[in-house]
Design a protein around this motif. Structure first.
Motif, mmCIF file in Angstrom:
data_model
loop_
_atom_site.group_PDB
_atom_site.id
_atom_site.type_symbol
_atom_site.label_atom_id
_atom_site.label_comp_id
_atom_site.label_asym_id
_atom_site.label_seq_id
_atom_site.Cartn_x
_atom_site.Cartn_y
_atom_site.Cartn_z
ATOM 1 N N MET A 123 0.825 -1.211 0.000
ATOM 2 C CA MET A 123 0.000 0.000 0.000
ATOM 3 C C MET A 123 0.862 1.265 0.000
ATOM 4 O O MET A 123 0.333 2.373 -0.017
ATOM 5 C CB MET A 123 -0.925 0.009 1.218
ATOM 6 N N MET A 124 2.197 1.071 0.070
ATOM 7 C CA MET A 124 3.138 2.197 0.141
ATOM 8 C C MET A 124 2.752 3.139 1.283
ATOM 9 O O MET A 124 2.698 4.357 1.127
ATOM 10 C CB MET A 124 3.204 2.960 -1.192
ATOM 11 N N ASN A 125 2.459 2.549 2.446
ATOM 12 C CA ASN A 125 2.030 3.308 3.620
ATOM 13 C C ASN A 125 3.261 3.839 4.372
ATOM 14 O O ASN A 125 3.706 3.260 5.362
ATOM 15 C CB ASN A 125 1.162 2.426 4.531
ATOM 16 N N GLY A 126 3.806 4.931 3.861
ATOM 17 C CA GLY A 126 5.012 5.514 4.439
ATOM 18 C C GLY A 126 4.849 5.933 5.883
ATOM 19 O O GLY A 126 5.775 5.793 6.681
ATOM 20 N N GLU A 127 3.668 6.428 6.234
ATOM 21 C CA GLU A 127 3.443 6.871 7.609
ATOM 22 C C GLU A 127 3.510 5.692 8.582
ATOM 23 O O GLU A 127 4.151 5.780 9.629
ATOM 24 C CB GLU A 127 2.093 7.575 7.731
ATOM 25 N N LYS A 128 2.887 4.586 8.224
ATOM 26 C CA LYS A 128 2.888 3.420 9.113
ATOM 27 C C LYS A 128 4.294 2.837 9.247
ATOM 28 O O LYS A 128 4.714 2.461 10.333
ATOM 29 C CB LYS A 128 1.906 2.374 8.591
ATOM 30 N N VAL A 129 5.024 2.765 8.138
ATOM 31 C CA VAL A 129 6.392 2.240 8.187
ATOM 32 C C VAL A 129 7.267 3.158 9.038
ATOM 33 O O VAL A 129 8.037 2.694 9.884
ATOM 34 C CB VAL A 129 6.972 2.071 6.762
ATOM 35 N N LEU A 130 7.132 4.470 8.849
ATOM 36 C CA LEU A 130 7.902 5.423 9.652
ATOM 37 C C LEU A 130 7.554 5.294 11.137
ATOM 38 O O LEU A 130 8.450 5.287 11.980
ATOM 39 C CB LEU A 130 7.668 6.855 9.177
#
Length: 98
Positions: A83-90
């Motif tokens: 999902m390219m969920n940058g916020e969750k990965v960060l």
């Protein structure tokens, strides 16, 4: 804080890097995030506080951990990566490094 993302060629994680950078900026954080091919992990990993592997190179996890036993090295959650969920990965990185 420096975060290294590694994948097959360093290209598929570039969008995730962009989204993670936006999430960091929204939080007022200055974080250096780079994506490189897994073959270059030994070079770029030296500077990193945490190393994240794309799901397609998860088979390299133990190898990368053996290169950097003092650093957290993890595989990015497949769903968050897809999902390219940058916020969750960060947010996960911040929890680990807290």
């Amino acid at each position: 804080m420096n975060i290294l993302l590694v994948c097959s060629a360093g290209m598929s994680t570039s969008l995730l890097v962009t989204r993670m950078e936006k999430a960091a900026k929204d939080k007022g954080l200055e974080i250096k995030i780079e994506a490189h091919p897994v073959a270059e992990a030994e070079v770029y990993g030296k500077e990193a506080d945490m190393i994240l592997l794309g799901p397609q190179v998860r088979f390299q996890l133990q190898n990368i951990r053996s290169l950097f036993p003092e650093k957290p090295v993890e595989v990015i959650d497949t769903r968050d990566y897809g999902m390219m969920n940058g916020e969750k990965v960060l947010n996960h990185v911040l929890e680990v490094l807290d």
